[in-house]
Design an enzyme around this catalytic site. Structure first.
Site, PDB file in Angstrom:
ATOM      1  N   CYS A  64      -4.803  -1.696   8.386  1.00  0.00           N
ATOM      2  CA  CYS A  64      -5.881  -0.760   8.726  1.00  0.00           C
ATOM      3  C   CYS A  64      -7.251  -1.228   8.247  1.00  0.00           C
ATOM      4  O   CYS A  64      -8.257  -1.010   8.928  1.00  0.00           O
ATOM      5  CB  CYS A  64      -5.561   0.622   8.150  1.00  0.00           C
ATOM      6  SG  CYS A  64      -5.303   0.651   6.360  1.00  0.00           S
TER       7      CYS A  64
ATOM      8  N   CYS B 159       0.831  -1.201   0.000  1.00  0.00           N
ATOM      9  CA  CYS B 159       0.000   0.000   0.000  1.00  0.00           C
ATOM     10  C   CYS B 159       0.867   1.254   0.000  1.00  0.00           C
ATOM     11  O   CYS B 159       0.700   2.149  -0.827  1.00  0.00           O
ATOM     12  CB  CYS B 159      -0.924  -0.014   1.212  1.00  0.00           C
ATOM     13  SG  CYS B 159      -1.874   1.506   1.460  1.00  0.00           S
TER      14      CYS B 159
END
Length: 271
Positions: free
Chosen positions: A118, A22
């Site tokens: 997350c 990411c």
């Protein structure tokens, strides 16, 4: 559905690190694009890392607080972008940050730290994968000789070095050694069988290097190694064995505190 399962790293038998991908892929690209749109000079984030100059170019480096250092997770961030990034917390310890937040009356001063990606919202990644196309499918647990000694419900729920969840009683601790997505097989054995001294990765060296400290998993210590560039990345000869090396995990190379190369593990072996 079958093709989408195979295209997933876990479905192929890899162990991806979503945070590394990411940050090194779309996250910072999108944030920096937003920075340009609003006319900001730099993007400041709360990551614990530093940016240093080495031979006239900017490179990522470890944070002052070694316990909270996030340079491993940020290692695939393109060095050419670093001139537009600022890590203001990199030169202080986490305790100092919490004290500053408390003095400012911010709720973050008491917020517990996240231990997962997350998007999992505190859940287990296996549950997330099951909800998103990786179905449970019974397969064999085999020893290093190929003998079936148990069953599992999906190879993608196991990664090299994993000890919990095997469901096998044995006189010595057993670990997942490798997985075979094609046959839905998980090979298990003693910790000694996890040892790897040769690692290949797809990625690149940011600056020329011969000797490095290679960090092959986030919570594993770095290992001294000789590094050799290859057409698509680099090859490592480790001075001492590393345990739990997994395809798809990040291989981050340090010279002192400075990140000098980064890639994704494609294979490993013992020589």
């Amino acid at each position: 559905m079958q093709s989408s399962r195979r295209s997933c790293g876990y479905g192929r038998g890899d162990t991806p690190n979503p945070c590394v991908r990411c940050n090194g892929g779309f996250r910072f690209a999108e944030l920096l694009a937003f920075t340009r749109r609003i006319g900001a000079a730099r993007l400041a984030t709360g990551h614990y890392a530093r940016i240093v100059e080495r031979d006239g170019r900017l490179l990522l480096a470890r944070a002052l607080d070694e316990q909270k250092d996030q340079s491993y997770m940020l290692a695939r961030l393109e060095p050419r972008l670093l001139s537009r990034v600022w890590f203001p917390l990199g030169d202080q310890r986490k305790e100092e940050t919490r004290l500053e937040a408390a003095r400012a009356g911010l709720a973050a001063a008491r917020r517990p730290e996240s231990q997962e990606a997350c998007f999992l919202a505190g859940g287990d990644y296996r549950s997330f994968l099951a909800r998103n196309g990786l179905e449970s499918q019974s397969g064999p647990l085999v020893d290093t000789g190929g003998a079936v000694i148990g069953m599992h419900s999906g190879h993608w729920a196991f990664t090299p070095g994993q000890r919990r969840g095997l469901g096998i009683a044995a006189p010595e601790p057993l670990y997942a050694l490798e997985t075979d997505a094609r046959t839905n097989t998980v090979v298990i054995g003693p910790r000694a069988a996890l040892a790897r001294t040769q690692v290949s990765a797809r990625g690149r060296l940011f600056v020329p290097a011969v000797r490095v400290e290679a960090k092959l998993r986030y919570r594993s210590p770095a290992v001294p190694a000789a590094v050799e560039p290859t057409p698509r990345g680099f090859r490592l000869a480790l001075d001492e064995p590393a345990y739990g090396v997994a395809r798809g995990q990040a291989a981050v190379l340090y010279d002192g505190d400075v990140v000098v190369g980064s890639g994704l593990v494609t294979s490993s072996a013992t020589v």
